[in-house]
Design a protein around this motif. Sequence first.
Motif, PDB file in Angstrom:
ATOM      1  N   ALA A 130       0.836  -1.206   0.000  1.00  0.00           N
ATOM      2  CA  ALA A 130       0.000   0.000   0.000  1.00  0.00           C
ATOM      3  C   ALA A 130       0.868   1.253   0.000  1.00  0.00           C
ATOM      4  CB  ALA A 130      -0.934  -0.001   1.203  1.00  0.00           C
ATOM      5  N   GLY A 131       1.958   1.228   0.741  1.00  0.00           N
ATOM      6  CA  GLY A 131       2.884   2.355   0.752  1.00  0.00           C
ATOM      7  C   GLY A 131       3.582   2.525  -0.581  1.00  0.00           C
ATOM      8  N   TYR A 132       4.037   1.424  -1.159  1.00  0.00           N
ATOM      9  CA  TYR A 132       4.734   1.483  -2.451  1.00  0.00           C
ATOM     10  C   TYR A 132       3.825   2.000  -3.564  1.00  0.00           C
ATOM     11  CZ  TYR A 132       8.668  -1.204  -0.543  1.00  0.00           C
ATOM     12  OH  TYR A 132       9.747  -1.621   0.191  1.00  0.00           O
ATOM     13  N   LEU A 133       2.538   1.688  -3.485  1.00  0.00           N
ATOM     14  CA  LEU A 133       1.603   2.157  -4.512  1.00  0.00           C
ATOM     15  C   LEU A 133       1.476   3.682  -4.529  1.00  0.00           C
ATOM     16  CD1 LEU A 133      -1.159  -0.580  -4.280  1.00  0.00           C
ATOM     17  CD2 LEU A 133       0.307  -0.087  -6.254  1.00  0.00           C
ATOM     18  N   PHE A 134       1.921   4.343  -3.478  1.00  0.00           N
ATOM     19  CA  PHE A 134       1.886   5.800  -3.429  1.00  0.00           C
ATOM     20  C   PHE A 134       3.098   6.440  -4.111  1.00  0.00           C
ATOM     21  CE2 PHE A 134      -1.837   5.794  -0.989  1.00  0.00           C
ATOM     22  CZ  PHE A 134      -2.216   7.076  -0.653  1.00  0.00           C
ATOM     23  N   ILE A 135       4.118   5.671  -4.431  1.00  0.00           N
ATOM     24  CA  ILE A 135       5.337   6.253  -5.019  1.00  0.00           C
ATOM     25  C   ILE A 135       5.066   6.985  -6.333  1.00  0.00           C
ATOM     26  CG2 ILE A 135       7.617   5.718  -5.997  1.00  0.00           C
ATOM     27  CD1 ILE A 135       7.902   3.615  -3.725  1.00  0.00           C
ATOM     28  N   PRO A 136       4.339   6.402  -7.291  1.00  0.00           N
ATOM     29  CA  PRO A 136       4.066   7.166  -8.523  1.00  0.00           C
ATOM     30  C   PRO A 136       3.299   8.463  -8.257  1.00  0.00           C
ATOM     31  CG  PRO A 136       3.520   4.847  -8.814  1.00  0.00           C
ATOM     32  CD  PRO A 136       3.819   5.045  -7.357  1.00  0.00           C
ATOM     33  N   TYR A 137       2.396   8.430  -7.290  1.00  0.00           N
ATOM     34  CA  TYR A 137       1.615   9.604  -6.893  1.00  0.00           C
ATOM     35  C   TYR A 137       2.543  10.681  -6.331  1.00  0.00           C
ATOM     36  CZ  TYR A 137      -2.385  11.874  -4.397  1.00  0.00           C
ATOM     37  OH  TYR A 137      -3.338  12.730  -3.917  1.00  0.00           O
ATOM     38  N   ILE A 138       3.457  10.279  -5.469  1.00  0.00           N
ATOM     39  CA  ILE A 138       4.422  11.224  -4.903  1.00  0.00           C
ATOM     40  C   ILE A 138       5.274  11.840  -6.014  1.00  0.00           C
ATOM     41  CG2 ILE A 138       6.506  11.409  -3.469  1.00  0.00           C
ATOM     42  CD1 ILE A 138       5.178   9.237  -1.635  1.00  0.00           C
ATOM     43  N   LEU A 139       5.731  11.012  -6.922  1.00  0.00           N
ATOM     44  CA  LEU A 139       6.574  11.514  -8.025  1.00  0.00           C
ATOM     45  C   LEU A 139       5.805  12.486  -8.917  1.00  0.00           C
ATOM     46  CD1 LEU A 139       8.452   8.223  -8.958  1.00  0.00           C
ATOM     47  CD2 LEU A 139       9.364  10.203  -7.704  1.00  0.00           C
ATOM     48  N   TRP A 140       4.564  12.137  -9.245  1.00  0.00           N
ATOM     49  CA  TRP A 140       3.771  12.996 -10.128  1.00  0.00           C
ATOM     50  C   TRP A 140       3.426  14.327  -9.450  1.00  0.00           C
ATOM     51  CZ3 TRP A 140       3.056  13.314 -15.109  1.00  0.00           C
ATOM     52  CH2 TRP A 140       2.056  14.144 -15.611  1.00  0.00           C
ATOM     53  N   VAL A 141       3.047  14.284  -8.191  1.00  0.00           N
ATOM     54  CA  VAL A 141       2.707  15.526  -7.488  1.00  0.00           C
ATOM     55  C   VAL A 141       3.970  16.366  -7.249  1.00  0.00           C
ATOM     56  CG1 VAL A 141       1.702  16.510  -5.369  1.00  0.00           C
ATOM     57  CG2 VAL A 141       0.552  14.634  -6.547  1.00  0.00           C
ATOM     58  N   SER A 142       5.105  15.724  -7.082  1.00  0.00           N
ATOM     59  CA  SER A 142       6.368  16.476  -6.997  1.00  0.00           C
ATOM     60  C   SER A 142       6.608  17.218  -8.310  1.00  0.00           C
ATOM     61  CB  SER A 142       7.542  15.536  -6.717  1.00  0.00           C
ATOM     62  OG  SER A 142       7.409  14.932  -5.462  1.00  0.00           O
ATOM     63  N   PHE A 143       6.413  16.519  -9.415  1.00  0.00           N
ATOM     64  CA  PHE A 143       6.549  17.159 -10.732  1.00  0.00           C
ATOM     65  C   PHE A 143       5.521  18.273 -10.899  1.00  0.00           C
ATOM     66  CE2 PHE A 143       5.103  17.351 -15.171  1.00  0.00           C
ATOM     67  CZ  PHE A 143       6.257  17.886 -15.748  1.00  0.00           C
ATOM     68  N   ALA A 144       4.282  18.012 -10.502  1.00  0.00           N
ATOM     69  CA  ALA A 144       3.224  19.025 -10.618  1.00  0.00           C
ATOM     70  C   ALA A 144       3.541  20.242  -9.757  1.00  0.00           C
ATOM     71  CB  ALA A 144       1.869  18.427 -10.228  1.00  0.00           C
ATOM     72  N   SER A 145       4.166  20.029  -8.613  1.00  0.00           N
ATOM     73  CA  SER A 145       4.572  21.146  -7.753  1.00  0.00           C
ATOM     74  C   SER A 145       5.611  22.009  -8.460  1.00  0.00           C
ATOM     75  CB  SER A 145       5.151  20.629  -6.429  1.00  0.00           C
ATOM     76  OG  SER A 145       4.215  19.865  -5.744  1.00  0.00           O
ATOM     77  N   PHE A 146       6.593  21.346  -9.042  1.00  0.00           N
ATOM     78  CA  PHE A 146       7.643  22.057  -9.785  1.00  0.00           C
ATOM     79  C   PHE A 146       7.046  22.788 -10.982  1.00  0.00           C
ATOM     80  CE2 PHE A 146      11.352  21.964 -12.777  1.00  0.00           C
ATOM     81  CZ  PHE A 146      12.139  22.860 -12.077  1.00  0.00           C
ATOM     82  N   LEU A 147       6.124  22.169 -11.660  1.00  0.00           N
ATOM     83  CA  LEU A 147       5.446  22.791 -12.797  1.00  0.00           C
ATOM     84  C   LEU A 147       4.639  24.004 -12.338  1.00  0.00           C
ATOM     85  CD1 LEU A 147       4.786  22.595 -15.816  1.00  0.00           C
ATOM     86  CD2 LEU A 147       2.920  21.041 -15.220  1.00  0.00           C
ATOM     87  N   THR A 148       3.916  23.866 -11.247  1.00  0.00           N
ATOM     88  CA  THR A 148       3.131  24.983 -10.711  1.00  0.00           C
ATOM     89  C   THR A 148       4.043  26.146 -10.334  1.00  0.00           C
ATOM     90  OG1 THR A 148       1.461  23.435  -9.880  1.00  0.00           O
ATOM     91  CG2 THR A 148       1.442  25.655  -8.954  1.00  0.00           C
ATOM     92  N   TYR A 149       5.153  25.830  -9.703  1.00  0.00           N
ATOM     93  CA  TYR A 149       6.132  26.868  -9.343  1.00  0.00           C
ATOM     94  C   TYR A 149       6.596  27.605 -10.594  1.00  0.00           C
ATOM     95  CZ  TYR A 149      10.593  29.003  -8.208  1.00  0.00           C
ATOM     96  OH  TYR A 149      11.634  29.879  -8.097  1.00  0.00           O
ATOM     97  N   ASN A 150       6.933  26.870 -11.639  1.00  0.00           N
ATOM     98  CA  ASN A 150       7.419  27.499 -12.863  1.00  0.00           C
ATOM     99  C   ASN A 150       6.332  28.321 -13.567  1.00  0.00           C
ATOM    100  OD1 ASN A 150      10.352  26.774 -13.825  1.00  0.00           O
ATOM    101  ND2 ASN A 150       9.571  25.060 -12.632  1.00  0.00           N
ATOM    102  N   ILE A 151       5.116  27.860 -13.523  1.00  0.00           N
ATOM    103  CA  ILE A 151       4.008  28.636 -14.100  1.00  0.00           C
ATOM    104  C   ILE A 151       3.827  29.927 -13.323  1.00  0.00           C
ATOM    105  CG2 ILE A 151       1.498  28.665 -14.448  1.00  0.00           C
ATOM    106  CD1 ILE A 151       1.748  25.666 -15.224  1.00  0.00           C
ATOM    107  N   LEU A 152       3.943  29.858 -12.010  1.00  0.00           N
ATOM    108  CA  LEU A 152       3.841  31.066 -11.179  1.00  0.00           C
ATOM    109  C   LEU A 152       4.939  32.056 -11.560  1.00  0.00           C
ATOM    110  CD1 LEU A 152       2.566  32.627  -8.802  1.00  0.00           C
ATOM    111  CD2 LEU A 152       4.196  31.417  -7.314  1.00  0.00           C
ATOM    112  N   ILE A 153       6.164  31.591 -11.663  1.00  0.00           N
ATOM    113  CA  ILE A 153       7.299  32.455 -11.994  1.00  0.00           C
ATOM    114  C   ILE A 153       7.149  33.075 -13.383  1.00  0.00           C
ATOM    115  CG2 ILE A 153       9.809  32.478 -12.421  1.00  0.00           C
ATOM    116  CD1 ILE A 153       8.916  32.278  -9.434  1.00  0.00           C
ATOM    117  N   LEU A 154       6.683  32.289 -14.329  1.00  0.00           N
ATOM    118  CA  LEU A 154       6.565  32.754 -15.719  1.00  0.00           C
ATOM    119  C   LEU A 154       5.372  33.696 -15.945  1.00  0.00           C
ATOM    120  CD1 LEU A 154       7.446  29.441 -17.599  1.00  0.00           C
ATOM    121  CD2 LEU A 154       8.877  31.517 -17.414  1.00  0.00           C
ATOM    122  N   ASN A 155       4.467  33.736 -14.985  1.00  0.00           N
ATOM    123  CA  ASN A 155       3.278  34.568 -15.169  1.00  0.00           C
ATOM    124  C   ASN A 155       3.203  35.620 -14.078  1.00  0.00           C
ATOM    125  OD1 ASN A 155       1.589  33.254 -17.485  1.00  0.00           O
ATOM    126  ND2 ASN A 155       2.415  31.570 -16.290  1.00  0.00           N
TER     127      ASN A 155
END
Length: 155
Positions: A130-155
């Motif tokens: 159950a814990g391991y199944l969260f790894i892709p979710y953690i990775l994707w939300v980490s990427f989404a966080s970085f993407l959100t940060y960059n969108i904020l900076i660019l706008n």
Amino acid sequence: MKFLAFILNIALTLCVGALGGYATAQSVKIWYPTLNKPSFNPPNWLFAPVWTILYILIGISAYLIWLKRDQIIHFPRTVAIYLIQLILNLAWSFIFFYLHEVGFALAEIILLLIVIVINAIVFYKIDKRAGYLFIPYILWVSFASFLTYNILILN
């Protein structure tokens, strides 16, 4: 009973995704294209299948925990952490796409990521799968966080 619980756990997460999709539907067509985005921004068509897979994995993870509910001393607390994570997941879509509050969405997604990691650790202590199944979710939300940060900076 187990099959029904399996379906219900996946259905819950997919419903969260559907509600988030409702919040994003118009903005993806009208507002989101007007934003400056970094070069690594994925194509729009990629988000729905990735999130669908993630929601299914999250639902399977919850099902694995549900199977052990009688062995979990603090089962209500475990469920609360899980539900808070789902609520924060849904809230991000509304904050970013419906309210167009990129800065607030960045703060919220960082909180979401922290709660996802906590949820993953709690689940891992109960059932490693159950814990391991969260790894892709953690990775994707980490990427989404970085993407959100960059969108904020660019706008």
